[in-house]
Each structure stands twice: as C-alpha cells, then as structure tokens.
Write an enzyme that holds these catalytic residues in place. Structure first.
Site, mmCIF file in Angstrom:
data_model
loop_
_atom_site.group_PDB
_atom_site.id
_atom_site.type_symbol
_atom_site.label_atom_id
_atom_site.label_comp_id
_atom_site.label_asym_id
_atom_site.label_seq_id
_atom_site.Cartn_x
_atom_site.Cartn_y
_atom_site.Cartn_z
ATOM 1 N N ASN A 10 -11.762 2.652 -5.541
ATOM 2 C CA ASN A 10 -10.682 3.616 -5.344
ATOM 3 C C ASN A 10 -10.736 4.561 -6.529
ATOM 4 O O ASN A 10 -10.333 4.201 -7.627
ATOM 5 C CB ASN A 10 -9.323 2.897 -5.300
ATOM 6 N N TRP A 11 -11.253 5.754 -6.264
ATOM 7 C CA TRP A 11 -11.464 6.698 -7.377
ATOM 8 C C TRP A 11 -10.158 7.339 -7.848
ATOM 9 O O TRP A 11 -10.117 7.975 -8.870
ATOM 10 C CB TRP A 11 -12.441 7.787 -6.952
ATOM 11 N N LYS A 12 -9.118 7.239 -7.044
ATOM 12 C CA LYS A 12 -7.832 7.902 -7.355
ATOM 13 C C LYS A 12 -8.085 9.400 -7.586
ATOM 14 O O LYS A 12 -8.941 9.973 -6.928
ATOM 15 C CB LYS A 12 -7.167 7.241 -8.559
ATOM 16 N N HIS A 95 -1.162 2.399 -0.980
ATOM 17 C CA HIS A 95 -1.453 2.033 -2.375
ATOM 18 C C HIS A 95 -0.158 2.082 -3.182
ATOM 19 O O HIS A 95 0.714 2.908 -2.930
ATOM 20 C CB HIS A 95 -2.485 3.006 -2.968
ATOM 21 N N GLU A 97 0.514 3.236 -5.961
ATOM 22 C CA GLU A 97 0.823 4.540 -6.579
ATOM 23 C C GLU A 97 1.473 5.469 -5.563
ATOM 24 O O GLU A 97 2.326 6.280 -5.926
ATOM 25 C CB GLU A 97 -0.461 5.140 -7.186
ATOM 26 N N GLU A 167 -2.665 -6.267 -4.140
ATOM 27 C CA GLU A 167 -2.733 -5.676 -5.467
ATOM 28 C C GLU A 167 -1.394 -5.868 -6.183
ATOM 29 O O GLU A 167 -0.453 -5.096 -5.950
ATOM 30 C CB GLU A 167 -3.021 -4.182 -5.361
ATOM 31 N N GLY A 173 -4.624 -1.073 -13.263
ATOM 32 C CA GLY A 173 -4.893 -0.153 -14.365
ATOM 33 C C GLY A 173 -4.354 -0.618 -15.708
ATOM 34 O O GLY A 173 -4.298 0.151 -16.660
ATOM 35 N N SER A 213 -7.293 -4.476 -11.945
ATOM 36 C CA SER A 213 -8.137 -4.701 -13.129
ATOM 37 C C SER A 213 -9.295 -5.666 -12.855
ATOM 38 O O SER A 213 -9.668 -6.459 -13.709
ATOM 39 C CB SER A 213 -7.283 -5.184 -14.310
ATOM 40 N N GLY A 234 -10.359 0.078 -9.082
ATOM 41 C CA GLY A 234 -10.006 1.390 -9.611
ATOM 42 C C GLY A 234 -10.911 1.759 -10.775
ATOM 43 O O GLY A 234 -12.024 2.250 -10.607
HETATM 44 C C1 PEP Z 1 -6.512 0.285 -7.696
HETATM 45 O O1 PEP Z 1 -6.362 1.453 -7.960
HETATM 46 O O2 PEP Z 1 -6.389 -0.065 -6.524
HETATM 47 C C2 PEP Z 1 -6.836 -0.651 -8.760
HETATM 48 C C3 PEP Z 1 -6.909 -1.925 -8.474
HETATM 49 O O3 PEP Z 1 -7.051 -0.128 -10.004
HETATM 50 P P1 PEP Z 1 -7.639 -0.903 -11.288
HETATM 51 O O4 PEP Z 1 -8.874 -1.615 -10.815
HETATM 52 O O5 PEP Z 1 -7.948 0.178 -12.270
HETATM 53 O O6 PEP Z 1 -6.593 -1.844 -11.756
#
Ligand code: PEP
Length: 250
Positions: A10-12, A95, A97, A167, A173, A213, A234
């Site tokens: 997931n590049w966001k 998601h 976010e 998640e 993050g 993470s 992410g």
């Molecule tokens: C995500 O954005 O879905 C995510 C899990 O991010 P990260 O791996 O950076 O925690």
C-alpha cells in the site's frame, strides 16, 4: 485448507509517476519467483504507468480507494469503471486512514466493496481496532462489527474475490507490530465472523492478511501463524529491496 498467501503493498500518497517507474522496474525482477500472490496498490496518478510496467509480470495492479457510484457529481472520486479501464485487479477499501481522516464508515466501506465486486475488481477490506479500543478490551467487538458491516448484501459467490486485511490501527506506520499470537487470535475472530455469516467452508477459504509495520524482520514469524494469509505492507513496500524481503519471506 491451504490458502494462497497474498502480499500487497500500500503505497499511500507516495511516488510520482517517475518514482513509480523506478520502483517497479527495480521490483519486477526481484519478486518474479515469489511463491505467494503479489500486488501493489498505487496512487491513482500512477495506475496507468504501473499497469504498463506490470503487464506480463506476476505483480498484480491495485488501487487505494474506489467510489460506489457509477458516475456523477462526486468531485475528486474515482469509479469502478475508471479503475477497470486501467486493468486494476485489487482495490483497498476501508483503510484506517480513510476511516480516520476521510469519514469512512462501515456503511461506505460496504458500498465501495460492492461497487468493486460489481465490476470484477477484488476489494481488500481493511478492519482493525484503535489503540483505545484495544486497551478497553473492545478489539473483538470492533473487528466483528466492521466485518459484519463490510459484508452486508454481499453474495457468497463473491467471497472468493475478497481479501480481508486485519490492521490494528495502533500498529500502522508506528513500528509497533501486534505479536504474531495476538494477530492470529484476532484474525481467527474475524474468520469466525465470516463463518457466522457464510458458513465454515467460506470462512476456511477466506484470505485474511495482517497489516501494521510488517517488514523483513517480522514477516516469517507472522506468516507462520495458521490464520495469517499474507500482509498489507505500507512503509516496507516503498523500496524495492525492502518489499522483496517481505515477499520472499520463505
Ligand atoms: C498500511 O498502510 O496498510 C500499513 C500496514 O502500513 P505500515 O506497514 O507502514 O504500518
């Protein structure tokens, strides 16, 4: 029941078109022998360029959101047809976010998932508890509510086209990961919610990722858990070498 793991980036809101081309050009040869399904969910502006590069490779193309309406007065939104035209195969919906910053609710997650499915795009439906929900013992209640909400009106025949991503919001993050046991336990709760809705066969077949993470250091331990069928990645998807080290976890 053996489920093919899926590891999706997931590049966001990262990577211009130029950066997209650089990253994917480096990534494609690195993951060509992956034993799991691999996808990258990229910003809208990168989808066309990514699609050109990924054609004929083992990396699936994904988007980060989708609107539920076919078309119309929804400034700034993108429809399923628009994504389909670019050969998008996966789309992230719900998601955290989007839930936190853009008012996404269980109801809109459900509408977006249904819109994706109606055009043959596979939703990656995200669920997960906030830190205060975890601390007050509400994790199970939250993920069950989010799962039930996401699947309203979805036909059992569509389940094979859906991936769930668990998640925990406090792990996204932040560098904090749920322990593999905790992640597995909550994913089992989500799987049970799917069982209550659709039966044991459907629950056993449903792919449920962990996200939060996940990286080269913890991927093997997480993936060894019986309920964890992949990862939504992410930060560790933004460099080819980092993502390769997650994808080639075994
Ligand atoms: C995500 O954005 O879905 C995510 C899990 O991010 P990260 O791996 O950076 O925690």
């Amino acid at each position: 029941m053996s489920r093919l793991p899926i590891i999706a980036g997931n590049w966001k809101m990262n990577n211009t078109i130029k950066e997209t081309k650089e990253l994917l050009t480096a990534l494609i040869p690195l993951v060509k022998d992956a034993k799991c399904e691999v996808a990258v969910c990229v910003p809208y502006t990168s989808i066309a360029a990514a699609g050109d590069l990924l054609r004929g490779t083992n990396i699936k193309l994904g988007a980060e959101n989708i609107h539920w309406a076919d078309k119309g007065a929804f400034t700034g939104e993108i429809s399923a047809d628009m994504l389909k035209e670019l050969n998008v195969e996966y789309v992230i919906v719900g998601h955290s976010e989007r839930r936190q910053y853009f008012g996404e609710t269980d109801e809109t997650v459900n509408k977006r998932a249904k819109a994706a499915l109606s055009k043959g795009i596979k939703p990656i439906i995200c669920v997960g508890e906030l830190l205060n929900e975890r601390e007050s013992g509400k994790t199970d209640e939250v993920v069950i509510r989010q799962t039930n909400g996401a699947f309203v009106g979805i036909d059992a025949a569509e389940l094979k086209n859906i991936v769930i991503a668990y998640e925990p919001v406090w792990a996204i993050g932040t560098g904090k990961t749920a322990t593999s046991e905790d992640a597995d336990k909550t994913i089992a709760v989500i799987r049970n919610a799917v069982k209550e809705l659709y039966g044991k066969g459907a629950a056993d077949a449903m792919r449920i990722q962990y996200g939060g993470s996940m990286n080269a250091k913890n991927v093997a331990e997480l993936m060894a858990m019986p309920n964890i069928d992949g990862g939504l990645i992410g930060g560790a998807s933004l460099k080819a070498e980092d993502f390769k080290n997650v994808v080639l976890y075994r």
